[in-house]
Design an enzyme around this catalytic site. Structure first.
Site, PDB file in Angstrom:
ATOM      1  N   LYS A 204     109.198  90.585  87.165  1.00 45.69           N
ATOM      2  CA  LYS A 204     108.093  89.842  87.782  1.00 45.69           C
ATOM      3  C   LYS A 204     107.944  90.193  89.270  1.00 45.69           C
ATOM      4  CE  LYS A 204     104.984  86.947  88.798  1.00 45.69           C
ATOM      5  NZ  LYS A 204     103.636  87.064  88.271  1.00 45.69           N
ATOM      6  N   CYS A 258     101.196  85.426  95.382  1.00 41.05           N
ATOM      7  CA  CYS A 258     102.057  86.296  94.581  1.00 41.05           C
ATOM      8  C   CYS A 258     102.460  87.537  95.351  1.00 41.05           C
ATOM      9  CB  CYS A 258     101.334  86.689  93.310  1.00 41.05           C
ATOM     10  SG  CYS A 258     100.602  85.272  92.485  1.00 41.05           S
TER      11      CYS A 258
HETATM   12  N1  SAJ Z   1      94.216  93.679  97.424  1.00 42.09           N
HETATM   13  C1  SAJ Z   1      93.922  94.699  98.304  1.00 42.09           C
HETATM   14  N2  SAJ Z   1      93.722  95.942  97.817  1.00 42.09           N
HETATM   15  C2  SAJ Z   1      93.773  96.215  96.485  1.00 42.09           C
HETATM   16  C3  SAJ Z   1      94.081  95.177  95.581  1.00 42.09           C
HETATM   17  C4  SAJ Z   1      94.302  93.911  96.073  1.00 42.09           C
HETATM   18  O1  SAJ Z   1      93.855  94.485  99.524  1.00 42.09           O
HETATM   19  O2  SAJ Z   1      93.563  97.375  96.127  1.00 42.09           O
HETATM   20  C5  SAJ Z   1      94.473  92.322  97.936  1.00 42.09           C
HETATM   21  C6  SAJ Z   1      93.484  91.271  97.418  1.00 42.09           C
HETATM   22  O3  SAJ Z   1      92.311  91.269  98.148  1.00 42.09           O
HETATM   23  C7  SAJ Z   1      94.301  90.023  97.591  1.00 42.09           C
HETATM   24  C8  SAJ Z   1      95.728  90.482  97.281  1.00 42.09           C
HETATM   25  O4  SAJ Z   1      95.720  91.889  97.452  1.00 42.09           O
HETATM   26  O5  SAJ Z   1      94.257  89.539  98.915  1.00 42.09           O
HETATM   27  C9  SAJ Z   1      96.208  90.170  95.894  1.00 42.09           C
HETATM   28  O6  SAJ Z   1      95.165  90.249  94.953  1.00 42.09           O
HETATM   29  P1  SAJ Z   1      95.300  90.807  93.474  1.00 42.09           P
HETATM   30  O7  SAJ Z   1      94.001  90.587  92.814  1.00 42.09           O
HETATM   31  O8  SAJ Z   1      95.774  92.222  93.474  1.00 42.09           O
HETATM   32  O9  SAJ Z   1      96.473  89.967  92.832  1.00 42.09           O
HETATM   33  P2  SAJ Z   1      96.761  88.371  92.686  1.00 42.09           P
HETATM   34  O10 SAJ Z   1      97.637  87.936  93.808  1.00 42.09           O
HETATM   35  O11 SAJ Z   1      95.520  87.607  92.449  1.00 42.09           O
HETATM   36  O12 SAJ Z   1      97.605  88.376  91.340  1.00 42.09           O
HETATM   37  C10 SAJ Z   1      98.803  89.120  91.253  1.00 42.09           C
HETATM   38  C11 SAJ Z   1      98.736  90.026  90.017  1.00 42.09           C
HETATM   39  N3  SAJ Z   1      99.848  90.954  90.039  1.00 42.09           N
HETATM   40  C12 SAJ Z   1      99.680  92.290  89.949  1.00 42.09           C
HETATM   41  O13 SAJ Z   1      98.595  92.801  89.891  1.00 42.09           O
HETATM   42  C13 SAJ Z   1     100.925  93.120  89.909  1.00 42.09           C
HETATM   43  C14 SAJ Z   1      98.752  89.148  88.776  1.00 42.09           C
HETATM   44  O14 SAJ Z   1      98.773  89.944  87.617  1.00 42.09           O
HETATM   45  C15 SAJ Z   1      99.983  88.239  88.788  1.00 42.09           C
HETATM   46  O15 SAJ Z   1      99.994  87.376  87.677  1.00 42.09           O
HETATM   47  C16 SAJ Z   1      99.919  87.393  90.038  1.00 42.09           C
HETATM   48  O16 SAJ Z   1      99.902  88.260  91.173  1.00 42.09           O
HETATM   49  C17 SAJ Z   1     101.134  86.482  90.073  1.00 42.09           C
HETATM   50  O17 SAJ Z   1     101.010  85.317  89.674  1.00 42.09           O
HETATM   51  O18 SAJ Z   1     102.231  86.949  90.404  1.00 42.09           O
END
Ligand code: SAJ
Length: 405
Positions: A204, A258
């Site tokens: 995780k 996360c």
């Molecule tokens: N972000 C970027 N650039 C990217 C992708 C994301 O700057 O290319 C930023 C987003 O804007 C945001 C942050 O990262 O601020 C996180 O966003 P996200 O959509 O990538 O992820 P979360 O936090 O909404 O959800 C994550 C997911 N984990 C992964 O993708 C490995 C989700 O599957 C998990 O269930 C969740 O964390 C969790 O609960 O741990």
């Protein structure tokens, strides 16, 4: 059909509870917040998530779901409570998990299965669940099954991903793994991957650290390209045509509960300081909001207006959600508000009001702003055209307007 306690009715707990009811289980959703329980029993979800409202109604109508502030006797117990980040020592506050375990201990019986789903520090399944239960109920030592089964659902598409994503299931014993496997099979369509609690806990954390490290790379590239006057969005788009390259997207920083947090739990676990890259990535991403604020200050200083109007677009931590947790956009907004002498307007279509901010709608923002700062690329913003954005200085932290210019 089994009887299930879902402890914690938040972003993952509530969707899980209604999905379990839909799969035919008899589910009691438990939350310490009386107001939340009342709202849910009245058929009202307490946060925004695609399809949740309808699924909640369906679950209530079926008679297989209800919310309560107290647990009851059941076969399966899922702990899905918050594990807030303790800033001081960069660890997880496990008190909610421990309290849930204590509460559960009173109703547990031999043969029950307790599954921890909350993102936790390493070792939590044994230390914060099993040992806490066994301290209360020595009569149950060796008689209850414990497992860790992290969720992988993305806010905004939680109901779909909870069911369709593969999941790792790690019991503290092979029997516990087997029991958890059988249970999750009743409602998960993705593959169920059997392992141990310790491996599952690390899986995780390392998934989110993987994203964080890769986003840090994109953010670092964006700052280097900016310094060199190169369009980072073009660079990434073109580099990603390489069959083995997939650079993520830069932004104003990393938010949510996360990715911006979990890597610290790995760093905390490595007492020998081996988490160098993981720590550095966290620092790069955490520093990005300040870099954006410096860009805004530069634009204000260069503006022809004596006191220009800065329009902040989006405050949520990522597009198309109302979630403000650890939002880098919000951090930028707060710093801009505090340190920059300008008229500040903010537009967050998912919020009605926000203390300390003058929130306006898109029309007013476009009418009044001299400088637009794109922070959260909600779809509604991405639809804006060249005319609407004309004559404005634009700081696009998300590359949301690359198709326009
Ligand atoms: N972000 C970027 N650039 C990217 C992708 C994301 O700057 O290319 C930023 C987003 O804007 C945001 C942050 O990262 O601020 C996180 O966003 P996200 O959509 O990538 O992820 P979360 O936090 O909404 O959800 C994550 C997911 N984990 C992964 O993708 C490995 C989700 O599957 C998990 O269930 C969740 O964390 C969790 O609960 O741990």
């Amino acid at each position: 059909m089994q009887t299930v306690n879902v402890i914690g009715l938040g972003y993952i707990g509530l969707p899980t509870a209604v999905l379990l009811a839909d799969a035919g289980h008899q589910v009691l959703g438990v939350d310490i917040q009386e107001k939340v329980v009342q709202k849910l029993n009245a058929g009202q979800a307490h946060f925004e998530e695609k399809g949740l409202q309808q699924s909640l109604k369906k679950a209530l109508d079926s008679g297989r779901f209800k919310a309560s502030t107290t647990v009851q006797s059941a076969d399966i117990h899922l702990i899905i409570v918050p594990t807030p980040f303790i800033v001081a020592d960069k660890s997880a506050d496990m008190s909610y998990v421990q309290n849930a375990s204590k509460t559960l201990a009173q109703t547990l019986k031999a043969g029950d299965l307790v599954v921890l789903e909350s993102t936790s520090g390493l070792g939590a399944t044994r230390v914060d669940v099993q040992q806490v239960v066994e301290a209360q109920r020595p009569d149950l030592v060796g008689k209850v099954h414990y497992a860790f089964c992290p969720e992988r659902a993305i806010p905004g598409n939680t109901l779909y991903e909870l069911i369709h994503n593969d999941r790792v299931i790690g019991g503290t014993t092979p029997e516990a793994t087997e029991k958890a496997y059988e249970f999750y099979q009743t409602f998960i369509k993705g593959q169920l991957l059997k392992s141990t609690d310790q491996v599952a806990e690390m899986v995780k954390l390392c998934e989110n650290a993987f994203r964080d490290v890769n986003i840090a790379y994109a953010n670092e590239l964006s700052m280097i390209c900016d310094e060199l006057g190169i369009n980072v969005w073009d660079v990434i788009r073109l580099a990603n045509h390489h069959p083995r390259v997939n650079i993520l997207q830069p932004g104003p920083g990393v938010g949510g509960h996360c990715i911006a947090i979990d890597p610290w739990f790995i760093a905390a676990a490595s007492k020998k300081g081996n988490a160098k890259l993981i720590t550095q990535a966290r620092q790069v991403n955490d520093a990005k909001p300040e870099w954006v604020v410096a860009k805004v200050a530069e634009a204000v200083a260069q503006s022809a207006e004596e006191k220009p109007t800065v329009g902040l677009m989006g405050l949520a931590f990522k597009p198309n959600v109302d979630d403000m947790r650890e939002s880098p956009a919000l951090k930028v907004a707060q710093m801009v508000q505090k340190t920059i002498s300008a008229n500040i307007l903010a537009c967050e279509p998912y919020l009605k009001e926000l203390a300390g901010f003058h929130l306006v709608n898109t029309e007013e923002l476009l009418e009044k702003a001299d400088i637009l700062v794109m922070l959260t690329d909600h779809d509604i913003f991405k639809q804006l055209n060249k005319e609407q954005l004309a004559n404005k200085t634009i700081i696009d932290t998300r590359g949301a307007f690359t198709h326009v210019f």
